[in-house]
Enzyme design. Sequence first.
Site, PDB file in Angstrom:
ATOM      1  CG  ASP A  67       5.492  -5.128   4.585  1.00 21.81           C
ATOM      2  OD1 ASP A  67       5.888  -5.210   3.886  1.00 21.81           O
ATOM      3  OD2 ASP A  67       4.283  -5.503   4.262  1.00 21.81           O
ATOM      4  CG  ASN A 136      -7.000  -9.957   3.375  1.00 24.36           C
ATOM      5  OD1 ASN A 136      -6.282  -8.814   2.522  1.00 24.36           O
ATOM      6  ND2 ASN A 136      -6.529 -10.453   4.067  1.00 24.36           N
ATOM      7  CG  HIS A 138      -3.422  -7.131   2.907  1.00 27.11           C
ATOM      8  ND1 HIS A 138      -3.275  -8.497   3.425  1.00 27.11           N
ATOM      9  CD2 HIS A 138      -2.610  -7.106   2.325  1.00 27.11           C
ATOM     10  CE1 HIS A 138      -2.145  -9.179   2.134  1.00 27.11           C
ATOM     11  NE2 HIS A 138      -1.623  -8.032   1.457  1.00 27.11           N
ATOM     12  CD  GLU A 143      -4.165 -10.392   6.837  1.00 28.18           C
ATOM     13  OE1 GLU A 143      -3.996  -9.709   5.737  1.00 28.18           O
ATOM     14  OE2 GLU A 143      -2.660 -11.599   6.137  1.00 28.18           O
TER      15      GLU A 143
HETATM   16  C1  GLP Z   1       1.996  -8.367   0.507  1.00 22.18           C
HETATM   17  C2  GLP Z   1       2.402  -6.997   1.259  1.00 22.18           C
HETATM   18  C3  GLP Z   1       1.137  -5.033   0.908  1.00 22.18           C
HETATM   19  C4  GLP Z   1       1.157  -5.831  -0.766  1.00 22.18           C
HETATM   20  C5  GLP Z   1       0.178  -7.207  -1.315  1.00 22.18           C
HETATM   21  C6  GLP Z   1      -0.324  -7.184  -2.559  1.00 22.18           C
HETATM   22  O1  GLP Z   1       1.555  -9.473   0.864  1.00 22.18           O
HETATM   23  N1  GLP Z   1       2.697  -7.201   2.378  1.00 22.18           N
HETATM   24  O2  GLP Z   1       2.374  -4.643   0.859  1.00 22.18           O
HETATM   25  O3  GLP Z   1      -0.058  -4.825  -1.341  1.00 22.18           O
HETATM   26  O4  GLP Z   1       0.542  -8.110  -0.203  1.00 22.18           O
HETATM   27  O5  GLP Z   1       0.472  -7.810  -3.424  1.00 22.18           O
HETATM   28  P1  GLP Z   1       0.555  -7.294  -4.583  1.00 22.18           P
HETATM   29  O6  GLP Z   1       0.663  -6.299  -5.051  1.00 22.18           O
HETATM   30  O7  GLP Z   1       1.785  -8.780  -4.889  1.00 22.18           O
HETATM   31  O8  GLP Z   1      -0.502  -8.048  -4.859  1.00 22.18           O
END
Ligand code: GLP
Length: 247
Positions: A67, A136, A138, A143
Amino acid sequence: MKVVIVRNKEEMGKRAAAAIAEQMRAKEHFVLGLATGSTPLPLYQELIRLNKARKLDFSTTITFNLDEYVGLPPTHSQSYRRFMNANLFDHININKAATHVPDGMAKDPEAFCEAYECMMDDVGGIDYQVLGIGSNGHIAFNEPGSSLASRTRVVQLTKNTIKDNSRFFKRIQDVPTRAISMGIGTVLDAERIVMLAYGANKADAVAKALEGPITASVPASALQLHDKVTWIIVKDAATKLQLEWGR
Ligand code: GLP
């Protein structure tokens, strides 16, 4: 699904790197799906270490990131392209032209999304996809409520994700509200998947995704539909699991 519970994030990174390296060594032009966020950093550090020790070669590896924020140029400090260069690509012997991150500045984002899917198809699909989980539930920027069959598309971020990710920006108002994201269907097309998680704030999402029903309300629960998924979870994110999962 295979579930491995480990003591700390360093062990998480090493286990994931070993699993990926084993597959990478067996195939030239390996296609690696990559994630951003803080979760995969221990994995990237280990991949860098293996590469510097000449134990893992990236010269023919192709990558696709999950993404990117819409509206952030690759030079922006919080763009995922910049993140990937700084945390992985700049430190390994990969051909940067073979690394793909969605273009958050695409003039026609919908057309870009279709082209991104075609690019993955053209190289035979993703061999190994790295994932993290949002608090959440995702995956990528899919989402809660995203179709389990969704493909790469422009998505709206939830308030929860904007709040979670605001820690990387000066002000919450600076967090983009839209992103280009591979869909859940796109992710499920990968040959193998490794899902990483650490931190008490992920414990709920991890338990729902692994032990709850398969539902669009918890996008990561869709991984139950895939037969080659390994979850590598640090124990602080595994506290709400009810089953014995590899303990
Ligand atoms: C972001 C990314 C995800 C990631 C998630 C968790 O929004 N788009 O791909 O897995 O949040 O982030 P973190 O690893 O910093 O907790």
